[in-house]
Design a protein around this motif. Structure first.
Motif, PDB file in Angstrom:
ATOM      1  N   VAL A 194       1.418  11.310   3.111  1.00 33.09           N
ATOM      2  CA  VAL A 194       1.133   9.968   2.605  1.00 33.09           C
ATOM      3  C   VAL A 194      -0.165   9.454   3.211  1.00 33.09           C
ATOM      4  O   VAL A 194      -0.398   9.571   4.412  1.00 33.09           O
ATOM      5  CB  VAL A 194       2.279   8.994   2.935  1.00 33.09           C
ATOM      6  CG1 VAL A 194       1.986   7.602   2.379  1.00 33.09           C
ATOM      7  CG2 VAL A 194       3.604   9.518   2.388  1.00 33.09           C
ATOM      8  N   VAL A 247       0.367  11.833  -1.487  1.00 34.72           N
ATOM      9  CA  VAL A 247       0.766  10.514  -1.955  1.00 34.72           C
ATOM     10  C   VAL A 247      -0.237   9.484  -1.443  1.00 34.72           C
ATOM     11  O   VAL A 247      -0.255   9.167  -0.256  1.00 34.72           O
ATOM     12  CB  VAL A 247       2.176  10.148  -1.440  1.00 34.72           C
ATOM     13  CG1 VAL A 247       2.658   8.852  -2.086  1.00 34.72           C
ATOM     14  CG2 VAL A 247       3.156  11.282  -1.691  1.00 34.72           C
ATOM     15  N   GLY A 297      -1.763   6.256  -0.089  1.00 34.78           N
ATOM     16  CA  GLY A 297      -1.007   5.186   0.547  1.00 34.78           C
ATOM     17  C   GLY A 297      -1.810   4.378   1.529  1.00 34.78           C
ATOM     18  O   GLY A 297      -1.300   3.997   2.579  1.00 34.78           O
ATOM     19  N   VAL A 318       4.395   0.729   2.955  1.00 35.04           N
ATOM     20  CA  VAL A 318       3.924   1.717   1.988  1.00 35.04           C
ATOM     21  C   VAL A 318       4.713   3.018   2.134  1.00 35.04           C
ATOM     22  O   VAL A 318       5.122   3.635   1.141  1.00 35.04           O
ATOM     23  CB  VAL A 318       2.414   1.968   2.158  1.00 35.04           C
ATOM     24  CG1 VAL A 318       1.959   3.137   1.299  1.00 35.04           C
ATOM     25  CG2 VAL A 318       1.625   0.712   1.805  1.00 35.04           C
ATOM     26  N   GLN A 327       8.265   2.588   0.646  1.00 38.10           N
ATOM     27  CA  GLN A 327       8.249   2.547  -0.824  1.00 38.10           C
ATOM     28  C   GLN A 327       7.938   3.920  -1.423  1.00 38.10           C
ATOM     29  O   GLN A 327       8.643   4.405  -2.308  1.00 38.10           O
ATOM     30  CB  GLN A 327       7.215   1.533  -1.323  1.00 38.10           C
ATOM     31  CG  GLN A 327       7.597   0.087  -1.114  1.00 38.10           C
ATOM     32  CD  GLN A 327       6.685  -0.847  -1.898  1.00 38.10           C
ATOM     33  OE1 GLN A 327       6.502  -0.696  -3.100  1.00 38.10           O
ATOM     34  NE2 GLN A 327       6.091  -1.801  -1.202  1.00 38.10           N
ATOM     35  N   THR A 328       6.865   4.550  -0.948  1.00 34.34           N
ATOM     36  CA  THR A 328       6.429   5.811  -1.567  1.00 34.34           C
ATOM     37  C   THR A 328       7.404   6.948  -1.301  1.00 34.34           C
ATOM     38  O   THR A 328       7.722   7.733  -2.204  1.00 34.34           O
ATOM     39  CB  THR A 328       5.023   6.198  -1.082  1.00 34.34           C
ATOM     40  OG1 THR A 328       5.027   6.326   0.345  1.00 34.34           O
ATOM     41  CG2 THR A 328       3.993   5.157  -1.481  1.00 34.34           C
ATOM     42  N   GLN A 340      10.644   6.689  -3.363  1.00 34.73           N
ATOM     43  CA  GLN A 340      10.416   7.103  -4.749  1.00 34.73           C
ATOM     44  C   GLN A 340      10.275   8.616  -4.868  1.00 34.73           C
ATOM     45  O   GLN A 340      10.804   9.236  -5.791  1.00 34.73           O
ATOM     46  CB  GLN A 340       9.170   6.414  -5.299  1.00 34.73           C
ATOM     47  CG  GLN A 340       9.319   4.908  -5.455  1.00 34.73           C
ATOM     48  CD  GLN A 340       8.045   4.226  -5.880  1.00 34.73           C
ATOM     49  OE1 GLN A 340       7.277   4.757  -6.695  1.00 34.73           O
ATOM     50  NE2 GLN A 340       7.778   3.054  -5.326  1.00 34.73           N
ATOM     51  N   ALA A 378       2.996   7.050  -6.755  1.00 33.86           N
ATOM     52  CA  ALA A 378       4.062   6.094  -6.462  1.00 33.86           C
ATOM     53  C   ALA A 378       3.690   4.717  -7.006  1.00 33.86           C
ATOM     54  O   ALA A 378       2.512   4.371  -7.111  1.00 33.86           O
ATOM     55  CB  ALA A 378       4.294   6.012  -4.960  1.00 33.86           C
ATOM     56  N   VAL A 426       3.633   1.268  -6.004  1.00 35.96           N
ATOM     57  CA  VAL A 426       3.726   0.419  -4.820  1.00 35.96           C
ATOM     58  C   VAL A 426       3.663  -1.050  -5.220  1.00 35.96           C
ATOM     59  O   VAL A 426       2.732  -1.476  -5.913  1.00 35.96           O
ATOM     60  CB  VAL A 426       2.598   0.745  -3.823  1.00 35.96           C
ATOM     61  CG1 VAL A 426       2.643  -0.198  -2.626  1.00 35.96           C
ATOM     62  CG2 VAL A 426       2.704   2.196  -3.365  1.00 35.96           C
TER      63      VAL A 426
END
Length: 316
Positions: free
Chosen positions: A41, A63, A65, A73, A76-77, A80, A171, A173
């Motif tokens: 991330v 990802v 971020g 962050v 959330q990421t 998911q 993702a 966000v």
């Protein structure tokens, strides 16, 4: 289902615990028959991903971020991504960063969180072994899914190269739910210590802060890094970033030289994976001798100057 490991990095530098998590993930996946995925991330995810192992890893997800670590962050990421790949376990390094977001990630996924794991099992559903004060406990995970933090040094870093798909994950966000901003970071552990080949550790037996000069001279002579058990840190003689143990950093050097360390369980938890342990203590009943490969029952103030002279004869 999949086993998802999370890479840890700072300033574009991949931490060794990331490859250790990949090893743990591969071993668990071999038991469950699942593929192994690794997540990176951050806006520098593609750069960081280049340092990850490839053999045994089916997919690496990059990802985006933000610049640096952000709790909101990550939660959330990763929630998911875990849902997208149908993860049975999310394996996170047991570090200050990992412990920041792992519990919140578990809440978001509605899974249990198990911290400081030293072994993973899948014979009868997912189970995790934890170790504290010399005793181990294996916990069965209800529902078979969990966020697990992995104790550094318990798994060798995965280092295989090969061809692995690197797939960006987009993702969604919610910026309004990002309620924190990273303004900077300060290392609480010495990165050189965690990756040192030789560690010279000092304990209560040193007696006074003034005696530490000889320990630093010894570390310089043997090409090592200075560490400490809890007593010198509590007394303010040694900075907290050098603490080895359950409350500090975990190390696994080629040689661990324990000087004046009794060997409390809290300390042993942070160095038991060392290849060779050499202990110097005047007390022949000190617990450190139970884990030492070589032990010297002697006054450290007699032995340390001799060791320095052995490795730096011109200074002796």
């Amino acid at each position: 289902m999949t086993v998802l490991t999370v890479a840890e990095h700072c300033g574009g530098r991949l931490c060794d615990v990331s490859r250790e998590a990949q090893t743990a993930g591969r071993e668990l996946a071999e038991a469950t028959g699942d593929p192994v995925h690794t997540a990176v991330v951050g806006d520098d995810a593609e750069q960081v991903a280049e340092g990850l192992a490839r053999d045994g890893v089916d997919t690496i997800h990059t990802v985006p971020g933000g610049d640096g670590f952000n709790h909101d962050v990550y939660v959330q990421t990763l929630s998911q991504l875990a849902a997208s790949v149908d993860a049975r376990a999310v394996l996170v390094p047991h570090t200050a960063t990992g412990l920041d977001y792992a519990p919140a990630l578990a809440v978001r996924l509605d899974w249990p969180v198990v911290t400081d794991a030293v072994a993973l099992h899948a014979a009868d559903g997912l189970a995790v072994t934890r170790e504290l004060d010399g005793a181990s406990t294996t916990l069965a995970v209800d529902g078979g899914r969990a966020v697990v933090t992995l104790r550094p040094g318990e798994w060798p870093p995965e280092d295989g190269t090969g061809e692995t798909d690197v797939v960006p994950f987009a993702a969604d966000v919610d910026d309004e739910a990002v309620r924190s901003t990273m303004t900077g970071h300060e290392a609480l552990t010495d990165p050189d210590l965690a990756e040192a080949d030789v560690v010279v550790a000092v304990g209560r037996g040193i007696g006074a802060e003034a005696h530490l000069d000889a320990i630093f001279d010894l570390a310089d002579a043997v090409g090592g890094t200075v560490a400490a058990a809890s007593p010198p840190v509590k007394r303010g003689w040694v900075s907290a970033e050098r603490l080895v143990g359950h409350s500090g950093v975990t190390v696994a050097p080629d040689v661990y030289l324990a000087i004046g360390i009794s060997g409390a369980a809290q300390h042993l938890a942070g160095m038991r994976e060392s290849d060779t342990v050499v202990a110097v203590n005047s007390d022949p009943t000190a617990p450190i001798f139970d884990v030492a490969d070589y032990g010297v029952v002697a006054d450290l103030f007699d032995i340390v100057p001799e060791l320095i002279a052995e490795f730096h004869p011109d200074d002796g």
